[in-house]
Write an enzyme that holds these catalytic residues in place. Sequence first.
Site, PDB file in Angstrom:
ATOM      1  N   HIS A  12       2.888  -0.859  -7.130  1.00 57.94           N
ATOM      2  CA  HIS A  12       3.029   0.251  -7.946  1.00 57.94           C
ATOM      3  C   HIS A  12       3.970   1.189  -7.420  1.00 57.94           C
ATOM      4  O   HIS A  12       3.852   2.343  -7.658  1.00 57.94           O
ATOM      5  CB  HIS A  12       1.596   0.814  -8.265  1.00 57.94           C
ATOM      6  CG  HIS A  12       0.869   1.381  -6.803  1.00 57.94           C
ATOM      7  ND1 HIS A  12      -0.445   1.056  -6.522  1.00 57.94           N
ATOM      8  CD2 HIS A  12       1.718   1.639  -5.835  1.00 57.94           C
ATOM      9  CE1 HIS A  12      -0.865   1.585  -5.472  1.00 57.94           C
ATOM     10  NE2 HIS A  12       0.490   1.760  -5.019  1.00 57.94           N
ATOM     11  N   HIS A  59      -2.383   8.956  -3.808  1.00 56.62           N
ATOM     12  CA  HIS A  59      -1.309   9.191  -2.471  1.00 56.62           C
ATOM     13  C   HIS A  59      -1.150  10.488  -2.391  1.00 56.62           C
ATOM     14  O   HIS A  59      -0.051  11.070  -2.138  1.00 56.62           O
ATOM     15  CB  HIS A  59       0.050   8.578  -3.021  1.00 56.62           C
ATOM     16  CG  HIS A  59      -0.001   7.067  -3.402  1.00 56.62           C
ATOM     17  ND1 HIS A  59      -0.446   6.477  -4.701  1.00 56.62           N
ATOM     18  CD2 HIS A  59       0.346   5.744  -2.825  1.00 56.62           C
ATOM     19  CE1 HIS A  59      -0.248   5.215  -4.455  1.00 56.62           C
ATOM     20  NE2 HIS A  59       0.002   4.717  -3.489  1.00 56.62           N
ATOM     21  N   HIS A 193       4.624  -3.659   2.845  1.00 60.16           N
ATOM     22  CA  HIS A 193       5.388  -2.380   3.093  1.00 60.16           C
ATOM     23  C   HIS A 193       4.736  -1.300   4.485  1.00 60.16           C
ATOM     24  O   HIS A 193       3.672  -1.376   4.361  1.00 60.16           O
ATOM     25  CB  HIS A 193       6.011  -1.509   2.050  1.00 60.16           C
ATOM     26  CG  HIS A 193       4.668  -0.851   1.335  1.00 60.16           C
ATOM     27  ND1 HIS A 193       3.666  -1.347   0.559  1.00 60.16           N
ATOM     28  CD2 HIS A 193       4.390   0.390   0.841  1.00 60.16           C
ATOM     29  CE1 HIS A 193       3.024  -0.694  -0.075  1.00 60.16           C
ATOM     30  NE2 HIS A 193       3.339   0.516   0.208  1.00 60.16           N
ATOM     31  N   GLU A 240      -2.725  -2.050   1.010  1.00 58.20           N
ATOM     32  CA  GLU A 240      -3.291  -1.773  -0.286  1.00 58.20           C
ATOM     33  C   GLU A 240      -3.594  -2.941  -1.092  1.00 58.20           C
ATOM     34  O   GLU A 240      -4.420  -2.823  -2.179  1.00 58.20           O
ATOM     35  CB  GLU A 240      -1.964  -0.823  -1.041  1.00 58.20           C
ATOM     36  CG  GLU A 240      -1.693   0.416  -0.745  1.00 58.20           C
ATOM     37  CD  GLU A 240      -0.474   0.848  -1.587  1.00 58.20           C
ATOM     38  OE1 GLU A 240      -0.401   2.180  -1.629  1.00 58.20           O
ATOM     39  OE2 GLU A 240       0.253   0.088  -2.093  1.00 58.20           O
TER      40      GLU A 240
HETATM   41  C1  DHB Z   1       6.051   3.611  -1.959  1.00 55.08           C
HETATM   42  C2  DHB Z   1       4.859   4.149  -2.358  1.00 55.08           C
HETATM   43  C3  DHB Z   1       3.773   3.552  -2.725  1.00 55.08           C
HETATM   44  O1  DHB Z   1       2.695   4.201  -3.134  1.00 55.08           O
HETATM   45  C4  DHB Z   1       3.859   2.186  -2.564  1.00 55.08           C
HETATM   46  O2  DHB Z   1       2.475   1.324  -2.954  1.00 55.08           O
HETATM   47  C5  DHB Z   1       5.123   1.516  -2.240  1.00 55.08           C
HETATM   48  C6  DHB Z   1       6.088   2.057  -1.783  1.00 55.08           C
HETATM   49  C7  DHB Z   1       7.264   4.372  -1.531  1.00 55.08           C
HETATM   50  O3  DHB Z   1       7.134   5.586  -1.392  1.00 55.08           O
HETATM   51  O4  DHB Z   1       8.434   3.898  -1.310  1.00 55.08           O
HETATM   52 FE    FE Z   2       0.976   2.838  -3.037  1.00 58.73          FE
END
Ligand code: DHB
Ligand code: FE
Length: 280
Positions: A12, A59, A193, A240
């Site tokens: 997402h 977030h 990530h 996540e």
């Molecule tokens: C980013 C933010 C998110 O919530 C995610 O799931 C993946 C990447 C970002 O800010 O790059």
């Molecule tokens: Fe996210």
Amino acid sequence: MAKIIGGLGTSHVPSIGAALDKGLRDTPDWKPFFDGYEAGKQWMREAKPDIAVVIFNDHGNSFFLDRVPTFAVGVAETYQPVDEGWGPRSIPAFEGAADFSWHFVDRLVERHFDPLVCREIEVDHGLQVPMELFFGRPARWPVKVLPIWVNTIQYPIPTPQRCWEMGKVLREAIESWPGDERVVILGTGGLSHQLQGARAGFINQAADRAWLDGIAANPEHYRAMSREDYVEQFGSEGAELIMWLVMRAAMNEQVNLIHKHYHAPASMTGAGMVVLENAA
Ligand code: DHB
Ligand code: FE
């Protein structure tokens, strides 16, 4: 009884929505990513769901660090897309499946979950982006939504096992609902990530690719992993992925992996999706 017609897992990443806003879909950076979702969009057009259950995390947009619910459920009639700082987005509001949401909340409490129940709340990229990836940019969304928020932001986050248990209650709620709606379940977040700390920029393509197959064929492996295992393998924000377990637990033990797509990097993440259908 409502019917589960599919379980989808997807990233997402907010820059996906921004790329669409800026008309970057067919640029060399983004085209391979978006092209890989076309099969999922086509599947969705043919599946014709009535309700999308979307499991995601906020977030810092609707909940800030001063008050973070472990689990929250929306029971609103409408959810506005939150402005995350770049101005209002040109996507329609999301209509809530309010009656079904209340039924789900009741089932949760009966099964000893204690969710925060939200009558009025905005939804961030965690819900917006998956909807855009699978439904495109319609003038009006073709489904009602049931949003489920999971805290993956501030430790302690819930265990993978607890997410799994919530998925079992979700299935029970769908099967005990007197309506005949067609329901898709979208587990969102990931893939690997880390946006902070010493490992910022961390991506684990091997773990991501294994996840996309394993979530279909061997979810027990991922249910048994600890939260620390998730952070180690997928990064602090890649954790996540525990939210996909809510979706997977609501599906049959045996599922068919209908579509799969992986692309890295998208923004600073491994990104991709699966489309699962219950096996007979
Ligand atoms: C980013 C933010 C998110 O919530 C995610 O799931 C993946 C990447 C970002 O800010 O790059
Ligand atoms: Fe996210």
